[in-house]
Design an enzyme around this catalytic site. Structure first.
Site, PDB file in Angstrom:
ATOM      1  N   HIS A  21      -8.329  -3.317  10.028  1.00  0.00           N
ATOM      2  CA  HIS A  21      -8.647  -2.459  11.176  1.00  0.00           C
ATOM      3  C   HIS A  21      -9.924  -1.646  10.964  1.00  0.00           C
ATOM      4  O   HIS A  21     -10.518  -1.170  11.908  1.00  0.00           O
ATOM      5  CB  HIS A  21      -7.449  -1.584  11.583  1.00  0.00           C
ATOM      6  CG  HIS A  21      -7.252  -0.374  10.717  1.00  0.00           C
ATOM      7  ND1 HIS A  21      -6.602  -0.400   9.515  1.00  0.00           N
ATOM      8  CD2 HIS A  21      -7.627   0.915  10.884  1.00  0.00           C
ATOM      9  CE1 HIS A  21      -6.581   0.802   8.988  1.00  0.00           C
ATOM     10  NE2 HIS A  21      -7.201   1.625   9.803  1.00  0.00           N
ATOM     11  N   LYS A  27      -3.142  -7.005   6.882  1.00  0.00           N
ATOM     12  CA  LYS A  27      -3.141  -6.817   5.442  1.00  0.00           C
ATOM     13  C   LYS A  27      -1.808  -6.200   4.988  1.00  0.00           C
ATOM     14  O   LYS A  27      -1.173  -5.559   5.815  1.00  0.00           O
ATOM     15  CB  LYS A  27      -4.326  -5.953   5.006  1.00  0.00           C
ATOM     16  CG  LYS A  27      -4.189  -4.466   5.399  1.00  0.00           C
ATOM     17  CD  LYS A  27      -5.197  -3.640   4.697  1.00  0.00           C
ATOM     18  CE  LYS A  27      -4.615  -2.791   3.625  1.00  0.00           C
ATOM     19  NZ  LYS A  27      -3.861  -1.620   4.056  1.00  0.00           N
ATOM     20  N   GLU A  29      -7.933  10.913   2.740  1.00  0.00           N
ATOM     21  CA  GLU A  29      -6.899  11.193   3.739  1.00  0.00           C
ATOM     22  C   GLU A  29      -6.185  12.480   3.369  1.00  0.00           C
ATOM     23  O   GLU A  29      -6.036  12.791   2.182  1.00  0.00           O
ATOM     24  CB  GLU A  29      -5.862  10.064   3.746  1.00  0.00           C
ATOM     25  CG  GLU A  29      -6.429   8.710   4.109  1.00  0.00           C
ATOM     26  CD  GLU A  29      -5.313   7.673   4.177  1.00  0.00           C
ATOM     27  OE1 GLU A  29      -4.644   7.629   5.210  1.00  0.00           O
ATOM     28  OE2 GLU A  29      -5.113   6.945   3.197  1.00  0.00           O
ATOM     29  N   HIS A  50     -10.172  -2.484   2.995  1.00  0.00           N
ATOM     30  CA  HIS A  50     -11.092  -1.767   3.877  1.00  0.00           C
ATOM     31  C   HIS A  50     -12.430  -1.442   3.224  1.00  0.00           C
ATOM     32  O   HIS A  50     -13.491  -1.708   3.776  1.00  0.00           O
ATOM     33  CB  HIS A  50     -10.461  -0.443   4.337  1.00  0.00           C
ATOM     34  CG  HIS A  50      -9.117  -0.605   4.979  1.00  0.00           C
ATOM     35  ND1 HIS A  50      -8.820  -1.623   5.836  1.00  0.00           N
ATOM     36  CD2 HIS A  50      -7.987   0.142   4.890  1.00  0.00           C
ATOM     37  CE1 HIS A  50      -7.568  -1.502   6.253  1.00  0.00           C
ATOM     38  NE2 HIS A  50      -7.040  -0.443   5.683  1.00  0.00           N
ATOM     39  N   LYS A  53     -13.411  -0.478  13.726  1.00  0.00           N
ATOM     40  CA  LYS A  53     -13.877   0.869  14.058  1.00  0.00           C
ATOM     41  C   LYS A  53     -15.318   0.778  14.557  1.00  0.00           C
ATOM     42  O   LYS A  53     -16.154   0.136  13.924  1.00  0.00           O
ATOM     43  CB  LYS A  53     -13.816   1.782  12.827  1.00  0.00           C
ATOM     44  CG  LYS A  53     -12.396   2.125  12.409  1.00  0.00           C
ATOM     45  CD  LYS A  53     -12.427   3.059  11.205  1.00  0.00           C
ATOM     46  CE  LYS A  53     -11.048   3.215  10.576  1.00  0.00           C
ATOM     47  NZ  LYS A  53     -10.133   4.075  11.298  1.00  0.00           N
ATOM     48  N   LYS A  89      -5.071   9.768  -1.133  1.00  0.00           N
ATOM     49  CA  LYS A  89      -4.179  10.454  -0.196  1.00  0.00           C
ATOM     50  C   LYS A  89      -4.051  11.908  -0.634  1.00  0.00           C
ATOM     51  O   LYS A  89      -4.288  12.238  -1.794  1.00  0.00           O
ATOM     52  CB  LYS A  89      -2.808   9.778  -0.188  1.00  0.00           C
ATOM     53  CG  LYS A  89      -2.861   8.372   0.447  1.00  0.00           C
ATOM     54  CD  LYS A  89      -1.516   7.926   0.953  1.00  0.00           C
ATOM     55  CE  LYS A  89      -1.551   6.532   1.537  1.00  0.00           C
ATOM     56  NZ  LYS A  89      -2.209   6.427   2.843  1.00  0.00           N
ATOM     57  N   ARG A  92      15.416  -8.837  17.279  1.00  0.00           N
ATOM     58  CA  ARG A  92      16.558  -9.444  16.598  1.00  0.00           C
ATOM     59  C   ARG A  92      17.774  -9.517  17.525  1.00  0.00           C
ATOM     60  O   ARG A  92      18.461 -10.500  17.583  1.00  0.00           O
ATOM     61  CB  ARG A  92      16.872  -8.643  15.331  1.00  0.00           C
ATOM     62  CG  ARG A  92      17.869  -9.380  14.473  1.00  0.00           C
ATOM     63  CD  ARG A  92      17.976  -8.805  13.097  1.00  0.00           C
ATOM     64  NE  ARG A  92      16.782  -9.043  12.303  1.00  0.00           N
ATOM     65  CZ  ARG A  92      16.495  -8.373  11.216  1.00  0.00           C
ATOM     66  NH1 ARG A  92      17.266  -7.421  10.806  1.00  0.00           N
ATOM     67  NH2 ARG A  92      15.413  -8.659  10.526  1.00  0.00           N
ATOM     68  N   ASP A 111      -4.272  -0.937  -1.422  1.00  0.00           N
ATOM     69  CA  ASP A 111      -4.101  -0.497  -0.033  1.00  0.00           C
ATOM     70  C   ASP A 111      -5.446  -0.232   0.655  1.00  0.00           C
ATOM     71  O   ASP A 111      -5.606  -0.538   1.828  1.00  0.00           O
ATOM     72  CB  ASP A 111      -3.244   0.781  -0.031  1.00  0.00           C
ATOM     73  CG  ASP A 111      -2.873   1.243   1.366  1.00  0.00           C
ATOM     74  OD1 ASP A 111      -2.473   0.388   2.170  1.00  0.00           O
ATOM     75  OD2 ASP A 111      -2.996   2.451   1.655  1.00  0.00           O
TER      76      ASP A 111
HETATM   77  C1  BG6 Z   1      -4.028   1.469   6.205  1.00  0.00           C
HETATM   78  C2  BG6 Z   1      -3.372   1.877   4.923  1.00  0.00           C
HETATM   79  O1  BG6 Z   1      -4.489   0.147   6.120  1.00  0.00           O
HETATM   80  O2  BG6 Z   1      -5.117   2.344   6.468  1.00  0.00           O
HETATM   81  C3  BG6 Z   1      -2.902   3.296   5.011  1.00  0.00           C
HETATM   82  O3  BG6 Z   1      -2.276   1.014   4.670  1.00  0.00           O
HETATM   83  C4  BG6 Z   1      -4.025   4.212   5.394  1.00  0.00           C
HETATM   84  O4  BG6 Z   1      -2.326   3.724   3.778  1.00  0.00           O
HETATM   85  C5  BG6 Z   1      -4.740   3.702   6.619  1.00  0.00           C
HETATM   86  O5  BG6 Z   1      -3.480   5.497   5.649  1.00  0.00           O
HETATM   87  C6  BG6 Z   1      -5.992   4.505   6.876  1.00  0.00           C
HETATM   88  O6  BG6 Z   1      -6.517   4.133   8.107  1.00  0.00           O
HETATM   89  P1  BG6 Z   1      -7.438   5.131   8.910  1.00  0.00           P
HETATM   90  O7  BG6 Z   1      -7.899   4.338  10.076  1.00  0.00           O
HETATM   91  O8  BG6 Z   1      -6.582   6.299   9.276  1.00  0.00           O
HETATM   92  O9  BG6 Z   1      -8.539   5.523   7.972  1.00  0.00           O
END
Ligand code: BG6
Length: 500
Positions: free
Chosen positions: A191, A161, A229, A253, A195, A354, A61, A248
């Site tokens: 992502h 996402k 997590e 995922h 993996k 979480k 910015r 999320d």
């Molecule tokens: C993200 C989520 O896409 O993936 C997060 O927004 C989450 O909330 C994360 O913690 C988990 O990714 P990983 O690779 O740590 O399992």
């Protein structure tokens, strides 16, 4: 430039180095850039996945003079490679900041001038490391400025996402993007698909003829796909409060992982063939009736508790930025059924939470029970389970029954373990793999528009029901004590599998 496998320093013979490119990062001082993109780009240069003649153009910015310093300190904070003392000066020379606001057309003229200054590099990849609300604005300007037109080299757009927050908004974003670019130019990053352990699911399934005869309703009782997590919401309340665990983690995922477990073999390894098969799985998922949501979906929120180190953990509702009366779920579980010949009647339980007791992501395939127990004494035979540990300690585990050594036929349970890692223990990170694929134009690990829309369609009734009202029991942070999971898994052999 020689490409290497991380850690080993050995040459990677199968790898291809993409042509040099202009990597334009929108949100170049943001969290994603700092923690993930810049450290990944550094490693990519180091291992030869990125041609050092490429340029990294950061849109900031203001204070563009400060950006190189910002990158230096981000790397020293978040890149183990930079921390190890390698010379990052050559990487810093690849950086070119461009100052401007995302909604100003002058910003895009600035990008254009920067690209024109080095006409030898005609390719450009635009990475939206910005909140999704900005995607259509950026796309509009990329179209209006001519930046996205593929006249000479390629022009690709990477978005992260969430792709919308429901079916309607996802469709709207797709429509807006298609106004100025072709679907083949859009790379939607999930992502999880980057993996190594998730990609291994695909190879393990389709490179071993042993599994195929068993991979169906005749032998499999149910499948559990989980992402537990230990982290809480951290600093992400503004996003997470509107998302929750269902959006999320499950819609994105875990449903992607489900398609890899359930898909039919594609005819070849092309991006479209693979994604066609994944979409077929999503289309076969049994629609959830609004009045059946409670039977197949469960939400919960973490209350205060203690972590593994005994330290107190705050309740979600008291985390910074979270409303005291928040009804956002930090745990979600959904039981899907896939109505096709292979999977009819087999529950697929997807769950994520979480502040769980452990950080573990797994796919567990639970096989049916042996039809008859021949052996007396000792432990009764368990049904076999094949577990793909996605993280941490990536690997495969097969739970079997065997004879206890001795003069009886007593049984014992044993686990066959196959750790999954590279020889030196260091693997490419998901972002490195995915960025490398975008640079190569390889789209199989990216979500296509129809995949995204189908997955929103599937969870739509749950979102709708949860908008009205739903029960949101609490679980103690740092535990597996989520009420209701046993009822949800009442038709699954042995119920809820808590990863250990
Ligand atoms: C993200 C989520 O896409 O993936 C997060 O927004 C989450 O909330 C994360 O913690 C988990 O990714 P990983 O690779 O740590 O399992």
């Amino acid at each position: 430039m020689v490409m290497q496998n991380p850690g080993s320093g050995e040459e990677c013979f199968e790898c291809t180095q993409p042509a040099p490119s202009n990597i334009v990062i929108f949100g170049a001082t943001g969290d994603l850039a700092k923690r993930k993109l810049l450290p990944s780009l550094l490693r990519m240069v180091q291992f030869g996945l990125l041609d050092p003649r490429s340029r990294i153009i950061g849109i900031v910015r203001n204070d563009s003079d400060q950006w190189v310093e910002f990158v230096r300190s981000a790397l020293l904070d978040y890149s183990s490679l930079a921390k190890s003392g390698i010379d990052i000066a050559p990487f810093l020379q690849m950086l070119h900041p461009v100052e401007g606001d995302l909604e100003e057309s002058e910003t895009y003229q600035g990008i254009l001038r920067t690209l024109q200054r080095h006409e030898d590099q005609v390719n450009a990849l635009f990475y939206c490391a910005i909140p999704p609300g900005w995607y259509t604005c950026v796309a509009h300007h990329l179209g209006a400025s001519g930046l996205i037109a593929e006249n000479e080299g390629y022009r690709r757009l990477v978005i992260e996402k969430p792709f919308g927050r429901d079916l309607e908004s996802a469709q709207k974003v797709n429509r807006e993007l298609w106004r100025v670019m072709d679907e083949s130019q859009i790379y939607r990053i999930d992502h999880y698909l980057g993996k190594e352990s998730v990609q291994n699911l695909f190879v393990f399934r389709f490179a071993n003829s042993l599994l195929e005869p068993l991979w169906n309703r005749n032998y499999i009782d149910h499948v559990q796909i989980s992402a537990a997590e230990t982290l809480g919401v951290e600093y992400r309340a503004p996003y997470y409060e509107k998302a929750g665990a269902l959006r999320d983690m499950i819609q994105s995922h875990l449903m992607q992982v489900m398609t890899l477990v359930a898909m039919e073999p594609p005819t070849d390894f092309s991006a479209n063939d693979i994604r066609d098969e994944k979409v077929k799985v999503l289309r076969a998922v049994r629609p959830i009736a609004l009045d059946a949501v409670e039977k197949v979906a469960l939400a919960a929120q973490y209350a205060s508790g203690r972590g593994g180190d005994g330290k107190p953990l705050a309740a979600y509702c008291t985390e910074p930025g979270v409303a005291a009366d928040s009804s956002t779920e930090t745990f979600a579980a959904v039981k899907f059924y896939i109505d096709n010949w292979r999977w009819q009647g087999v529950p697929f339980l997807l769950w994520s939470g979480k502040r769980m007791e452990k950080r573990v992501s797994e796919v567990m395939i639970r096989f049916r029970q042996p039809p008859h127990n021949l052996f007396e004494g000792g432990e009764p035979p368990i049904s076999n389970a094949l577990i793909f540990r996605l993280q941490p300690d990536e690997g495969m585990f097969l739970r079997m029954n065997a004879k206890q050594p001795g003069l009886t036929t007593r049984m014992q349970r044993l686990v066959m373990k196959a750790p999954y890692q590279s020889q030196d223990g260091d693997m490419y990170d998901a972002y490195e793999i995915l960025l490398h694929d975008v640079l190569l134009g390889e789209a199989s690990l990216f979500s296509r528009a129809d995949e995204v829309e189908e997955s929103w369609k599937i969870i739509h009734p749950i979102l709708e029901k949860w908008e009205e009202s739903f029960s949101l029991p609490r679980y103690r942070a740092g535990t597996w004590d989520v009420p209701g999971m046993d009822q949800l898994l009442n038709d699954c052999l042995y119920g809820w599998h808590k990863p250990t």
